[in-house]
Design a protein around this motif. Structure first.
Motif, PDB file in Angstrom:
ATOM      1  N   VAL A   7       0.840  -1.205   0.000  1.00  0.00           N
ATOM      2  CA  VAL A   7       0.000   0.000   0.000  1.00  0.00           C
ATOM      3  C   VAL A   7       0.870   1.249   0.000  1.00  0.00           C
ATOM      4  N   TRP A   8       1.947   1.242   0.813  1.00  0.00           N
ATOM      5  CA  TRP A   8       2.857   2.394   0.841  1.00  0.00           C
ATOM      6  C   TRP A   8       3.531   2.585  -0.512  1.00  0.00           C
ATOM      7  N   LEU A   9       3.914   1.496  -1.154  1.00  0.00           N
ATOM      8  CA  LEU A   9       4.539   1.595  -2.475  1.00  0.00           C
ATOM      9  C   LEU A   9       3.557   2.123  -3.516  1.00  0.00           C
ATOM     10  N   ALA A  10       2.304   1.677  -3.452  1.00  0.00           N
ATOM     11  CA  ALA A  10       1.293   2.181  -4.384  1.00  0.00           C
ATOM     12  C   ALA A  10       1.083   3.681  -4.175  1.00  0.00           C
ATOM     13  N   LEU A  59       0.965  19.506  -8.153  1.00  0.00           N
ATOM     14  CA  LEU A  59       2.320  19.453  -7.620  1.00  0.00           C
ATOM     15  C   LEU A  59       2.294  19.281  -6.103  1.00  0.00           C
ATOM     16  N   GLY A  60       1.471  20.049  -5.416  1.00  0.00           N
ATOM     17  CA  GLY A  60       1.375  19.952  -3.966  1.00  0.00           C
ATOM     18  C   GLY A  60       0.806  18.629  -3.494  1.00  0.00           C
ATOM     19  N   ALA A  61      -0.226  18.140  -4.174  1.00  0.00           N
ATOM     20  CA  ALA A  61      -0.820  16.854  -3.800  1.00  0.00           C
ATOM     21  C   ALA A  61       0.180  15.717  -4.002  1.00  0.00           C
ATOM     22  N   GLY A  62       0.899  15.755  -5.102  1.00  0.00           N
ATOM     23  CA  GLY A  62       1.904  14.723  -5.355  1.00  0.00           C
ATOM     24  C   GLY A  62       3.026  14.762  -4.338  1.00  0.00           C
ATOM     25  N   LEU A  63       3.446  15.967  -3.965  1.00  0.00           N
ATOM     26  CA  LEU A  63       4.498  16.096  -2.957  1.00  0.00           C
ATOM     27  C   LEU A  63       4.033  15.542  -1.619  1.00  0.00           C
ATOM     28  N   GLY A  64       2.807  15.850  -1.240  1.00  0.00           N
ATOM     29  CA  GLY A  64       2.265  15.339   0.020  1.00  0.00           C
ATOM     30  C   GLY A  64       2.143  13.824   0.035  1.00  0.00           C
ATOM     31  N   LEU A  65       1.633  13.259  -1.048  1.00  0.00           N
ATOM     32  CA  LEU A  65       1.510  11.807  -1.127  1.00  0.00           C
ATOM     33  C   LEU A  65       2.875  11.123  -1.086  1.00  0.00           C
ATOM     34  N   THR A  66       3.822  11.676  -1.806  1.00  0.00           N
ATOM     35  CA  THR A  66       5.151  11.074  -1.865  1.00  0.00           C
ATOM     36  C   THR A  66       5.852  11.146  -0.510  1.00  0.00           C
ATOM     37  N   GLY A  70       6.830   8.083   1.890  1.00  0.00           N
ATOM     38  CA  GLY A  70       8.230   7.928   2.301  1.00  0.00           C
ATOM     39  C   GLY A  70       8.369   7.724   3.791  1.00  0.00           C
ATOM     40  N   VAL A  71       7.589   8.466   4.560  1.00  0.00           N
ATOM     41  CA  VAL A  71       7.619   8.281   6.011  1.00  0.00           C
ATOM     42  C   VAL A  71       7.051   6.917   6.384  1.00  0.00           C
ATOM     43  N   GLY A  72       6.004   6.490   5.692  1.00  0.00           N
ATOM     44  CA  GLY A  72       5.426   5.172   5.972  1.00  0.00           C
ATOM     45  C   GLY A  72       6.348   4.030   5.607  1.00  0.00           C
ATOM     46  N   LEU A  73       7.230   4.255   4.650  1.00  0.00           N
ATOM     47  CA  LEU A  73       8.158   3.199   4.234  1.00  0.00           C
ATOM     48  C   LEU A  73       9.414   3.132   5.100  1.00  0.00           C
ATOM     49  N   LEU A  74       9.612   4.120   5.975  1.00  0.00           N
ATOM     50  CA  LEU A  74      10.777   4.063   6.855  1.00  0.00           C
ATOM     51  C   LEU A  74      10.697   2.842   7.750  1.00  0.00           C
TER      52      LEU A  74
END
Length: 100
Positions: A7-10, A59-66, A70-74
């Motif tokens: 889910v985090w990768l998606a 741009l902002g939505a993509g930055l927030g999702l990414t 990234g934090v979830g994948l830590l």
């Protein structure tokens, strides 16, 4: 409830695609900015501002999702502690120390 890595990768993939689309669209709109002054300047520039706002939103939505993905994948810390708080005395009165 824990979230699976898939889910985090998606979310990271969707966020990265949205971020890229917004960045490319914003760059294209900036390059296509109508130069020159004329009588109908506001009428020529108004649609450009609308498209630029949508591109900036992507741009902002993509930055927030990414960043969220990234934090979830830590990886979780091995020495992860439970969150706690305790009152403590500080030089100017009473304070709260938190551990998260």
């Amino acid at each position: 409830m824990p979230v699976t890595r898939r889910v985090w990768l998606a979310e990271a993939i969707v966020g990265g695609a949205t971020l890229s689309l917004g960045a490319v669209w914003l760059a294209a709109e900036s390059a296509a900015y109508p130069r020159g002054l004329g009588d109908d300047y506001v009428a020529r520039v108004e649609p450009w501002f609308d498209r630029r706002a949508v591109a900036a939103s992507l741009l902002g939505a993509g930055l927030g999702l990414t960043l969220g993905a990234g934090v979830g994948l830590l990886p979780p810390s091995r020495a992860a502690r439970r969150s706690a708080w305790r009152p403590t005395l500080v030089p100017l009165g009473l304070g709260v120390v938190g551990r998260f």
